[in-house]
Design an enzyme around this catalytic site. Structure first.
Site, mmCIF file in Angstrom:
data_model
loop_
_atom_site.group_PDB
_atom_site.id
_atom_site.type_symbol
_atom_site.label_atom_id
_atom_site.label_comp_id
_atom_site.label_asym_id
_atom_site.label_seq_id
_atom_site.Cartn_x
_atom_site.Cartn_y
_atom_site.Cartn_z
ATOM 1 N N HIS A 467 -25.896 17.549 9.102
ATOM 2 C CA HIS A 467 -25.203 16.444 9.773
ATOM 3 C C HIS A 467 -25.662 15.086 9.238
ATOM 4 C CE1 HIS A 467 -23.304 14.278 13.189
ATOM 5 N NE2 HIS A 467 -24.314 13.444 12.986
ATOM 6 N N GLU A 468 -26.949 14.860 9.253
ATOM 7 C CA GLU A 468 -27.455 13.556 8.812
ATOM 8 C C GLU A 468 -27.153 13.329 7.334
ATOM 9 O OE1 GLU A 468 -28.174 11.397 10.911
ATOM 10 O OE2 GLU A 468 -28.351 12.769 12.615
ATOM 11 N N HIS A 471 -23.897 11.626 6.865
ATOM 12 C CA HIS A 471 -23.973 10.163 6.939
ATOM 13 C C HIS A 471 -24.495 9.605 5.606
ATOM 14 C CE1 HIS A 471 -23.057 9.780 11.171
ATOM 15 N NE2 HIS A 471 -24.085 10.512 11.561
ATOM 16 N N HIS A 474 -21.696 9.503 3.111
ATOM 17 C CA HIS A 474 -20.787 8.396 3.443
ATOM 18 C C HIS A 474 -21.359 7.087 2.874
ATOM 19 C CE1 HIS A 474 -18.080 6.771 6.978
ATOM 20 N NE2 HIS A 474 -17.551 6.540 5.807
HETATM 21 ZN ZN LIG Z 1 -24.460 11.394 13.465
#
Ligand SMILES: [Zn+2]
Length: 683
Positions: A467-468, A471, A474
């Protein structure tokens, strides 16, 4: 100290990585002071220019302002989260109010707004390209939303409201924290804790001593309604006490009662929204997000709520069957019997999984491997580059053409100086204006294995790592001109979307096969276990969705009150009960994830007020995108390039939903989310 302060000039390290080996605690405050003074002077120069406003002399000049402040802020708030100290906290408490006043002074400068307003009025004639046009749009919107159009008298009231709301938020947070400590459940006998692990019982004993008790055990509460110990406590009476203590927080009168604060906060937020031209606080907040309107959010929630509740009722029947006819299912029984069914049905034992999830393999052969297959990027550790802590590891990222892309810093272990949770933040935002490439940090709180042993992760920690890293991608793939739009600088209800998409690779067969091998024997995770893990993804989702939606609907109920309506509410609990009933989520055995009186997300800070819906709003986009990835064959470079170039690279440089539509070729559909969560649709 002042002449050799490393923040006063751009870093000469690769990718302008902050020179952590030269930064000392004593450098921060002087750098903040100089950074604010410099930006004030830069803004003054823009505001007092005799020439008429142009895009360059006003907006580009604003984007260029505050370089020292940007550098010191990025490094400072990274360490105050990741590796704080009493000295750093002291600096933080001095600097935060200064920064807020500094920001206000810019946003409420009438001369500056006048220039932006003039440019905005000529926006068609300016014939700007797409990204500059969006920059003008965003600056104009942000100034207006901050109150730039209000009269002098209204400004006075706005500042009063802002400062009282800030004080109330702090008071709410403190009361929730103190009330949480006070609500701990104490038992005399270790036998009452049967079912908990030996570690948890030992922790409860320590907690009792911490409270000054000479005997017994204390079960401390955590923030949401659901308390982890409820899943394993055999003693039903203790479970009931723990649950009752949890849901009763903040509304039982006495020192820790927050209901008076809630009524005051809600009323003042409604007044501020009206002052700024909106019907209520929710309309004000959501207008600046991709959802745009409260109606759009309500429409999505109305599609989800009946399906979630119907599923929760089916799950409740299963649980009642497991209980038998001895008693009727109550909220404090839910987690306990759910765990029994999970064990029976999926035979998944966390302890047996962990040897297959060794940190180095999950990172290199899982997270990095998936990104390599999908996007063609490559990672190389750079131990020669200085990080802010010995645990933080610096990796150079090479692009699909082999060229340099940016730096990724992984800081995975828990330590006393780090705050809880997991997060990503940019140390250097990408921008063409400054010619900067991205530097991004991922922080987790994994327990380090004893010296010489490998660190083995839980399933949740593996998910968090993916998940991290979403980011981080992105941030790394950002291809924008203005730093305001770099990477994850997108609306709140959009930012979790790319990170949630990246979670899909965790259980993707080719990725899982590549990383999930036993750290000692090298055996792959057995196929039946893989299948059970995939099947368990949908387990208990009726409950999870319902408790989340109930909290979301409460958030909206409070923040869609007008000033008069807010003034008419006197009984917080009665309002809450009526709101849940009206929204169709008043299910007796599924309490909201947060009840009003301890809903810190929305009352102790403004960040998620009228915004708790954001998680599922982002997940609709996520599930719709994962559906596309799955249909098109998964880990293919063409798909990675399409997602990267069409979506991730754009950052916040255009309207996020337009970016989505251009990428996906249509509006997002909600069905993939319902399917993913195993929610039957209700006609
Ligand atoms: Zn998050």
């Amino acid at each position: 100290m002042t002449t050799d302060n490393p923040f006063f000039a751009a870093s000469d390290l690769p990718y302008q990585l902050p020179p952590f080996d030269r930064i000392e605690t004593g450098h921060y405050l002087p750098a903040f002071e100089r950074g604010m003074a410099e930006q004030r002077a830069e803004v003054e120069a823009i505001a007092s220019l005799p020439e008429p406003p142009t895009f360059d002399n006003t907006l580009v000049a604003l984007e260029r302002s505050g370089r020292v402040l940007q550098r010191v802020s990025a490094a400072f708030f990274n360490v105050t989260s990741s590796d704080t100290s009493p000295e750093l906290q002291e600096i933080e408490s001095r600097v935060v109010p200064l920064l807020s006043a500094h920001g206000d002074a810019i946003m409420l400068d009438r001369r500056l707004f006048e220039r932006i307003e003039q440019l905005y009025a000529q926006r068609d004639a300016l014939a700007l390209d797409a990204e500059p046009a969006w920059l003008l749009e965003r600056y104009h919107t942000e100034f207006v939303r901050a109150g730039a159009r209000l009269s002098e008298q209204e400004h006075v009231r706005l500042r009063e409201l802002n400062s009282e709301l800030a004080a109330l938020a702090t008071e709410f947070g403190n009361k929730v924290r103190d009330g949480m400590k006070a609500a701990a459940v104490v038992v005399e006998d270790a036998a009452d804790l049967a079912g908990l692990s030996a570690d948890a019982i030992a922790a409860a004993e320590v907690a009792a001593r911490d409270r000054g008790l000479t005997g017994g055990y204390a079960l401390n509460l955590i923030l949401p309604t659901a308390q982890p110990a409820l899943a394993s406590l055999h003693n039903r009476e203790v479970r009931e006490r723990l649950h009752t203590a949890s849901v009763g927080r903040g509304s039982a009168g006495g020192d820790h009662d927050t209901t008076g604060l809630v009524l005051r906060i809600v009323r003042l937020r409604a007044e501020r929204a009206r002052l700024l031209g909106f019907e209520h606080h929710a309309a004000y907040n959501i207008a600046d997000n991709t959802a745009r309107s409260v109606d759009a959010v309500q429409e999505m929630l109305a599609k989800l709520a009946p399906a979630a509740v119907a599923n929760a009722r089916i799950e409740a029947e299963d649980l009642q069957e497991a209980i038998g006819d001895e008693f009727t299912l109550q909220p404090w029984d839910w987690a306990y019997y759910t765990e029994q069914i999970r064990r029976d049905r999926y035979a998944i034992d966390e302890a047996e999984l962990r040897p297959y999830f060794e940190l180095e393999r999950v990172l290199g052969d899982g997270v990095f491997h998936a990104a390599g297959r999908l996007y063609g990027i490559r990672f190389q550790e750079r131990p020669d580059l200085p990080a802010y802590h010995g645990d933080a590891r610096v990796f150079e990222v090479f692009d699909r053409d082999g060229g340099p892309l940016g730096l990724f810093i992984g800081d995975f272990f828990t330590r006393p100086s780090k705050r809880g949770g997991a997060w990503a933040n940019a140390l250097v935002p990408q921008s063409r204006l400054f010619g900067t490439a991205p530097v991004v940090v991922n922080n987790l709180n994994i327990n380090r294995a004893p010296e010489g042993e490998p660190t083995l992760l839980t399933l949740d920690e593996v998910r968090t790592l993916f998940h991290e890293f979403g980011h981080a991608l992105h941030t790394l793939f950002s291809q924008v001109h203005f730093p305001k739009f770099a990477g994850t600088r997108v609306p709140r209800d959009f930012v979790e979307y790319p990170s949630q998409v990246n979670e899909v690779w965790m259980l993707w067969p080719e990725v899982l096969a590549n990383y999930a091998t036993h750290h000692r024997t090298g055996e792959p995770l057995p196929q039946p276990v893989v299948e059970r893990l995939q099947a368990a993804e949908q387990f208990n989702k009726g409950f999870a969705t319902t408790e989340y939606l109930a909290a979301t609907l409460l958030d909206l109920a409070w923040h869609t009150l007008t000033v008069e309506e807010a003034e008419a509410v006197t009984d917080v609990l009665a309002f809450e009960a009526a709101a849940l009933e009206r929204a169709g989520v008043a299910v007796p055995f599924v309490p909201p994830r947060y009840r009003t009186a301890y809903f810190a997300h929305i009352f102790s800070g403004a960040a998620y007020s009228a915004g708790y819906y954001s998680y599922i709003w982002s997940e609709v986009l996520d599930a719709d995108t994962v559906d596309w990835l799955t249909e098109q064959g998964g880990l293919r470079r063409e798909l990675g390039d399409a997602f990267r170039d069409g979506l991730l690279a754009k950052g916040g440089s255009a309207d996020s939903m337009e970016v989505y539509r251009a990428f996906r070729g249509r509006d997002p559909l909600i069905e993939p989310l319902l399917k993913r969560r195993g929610l039957i649709s209700v006609p």
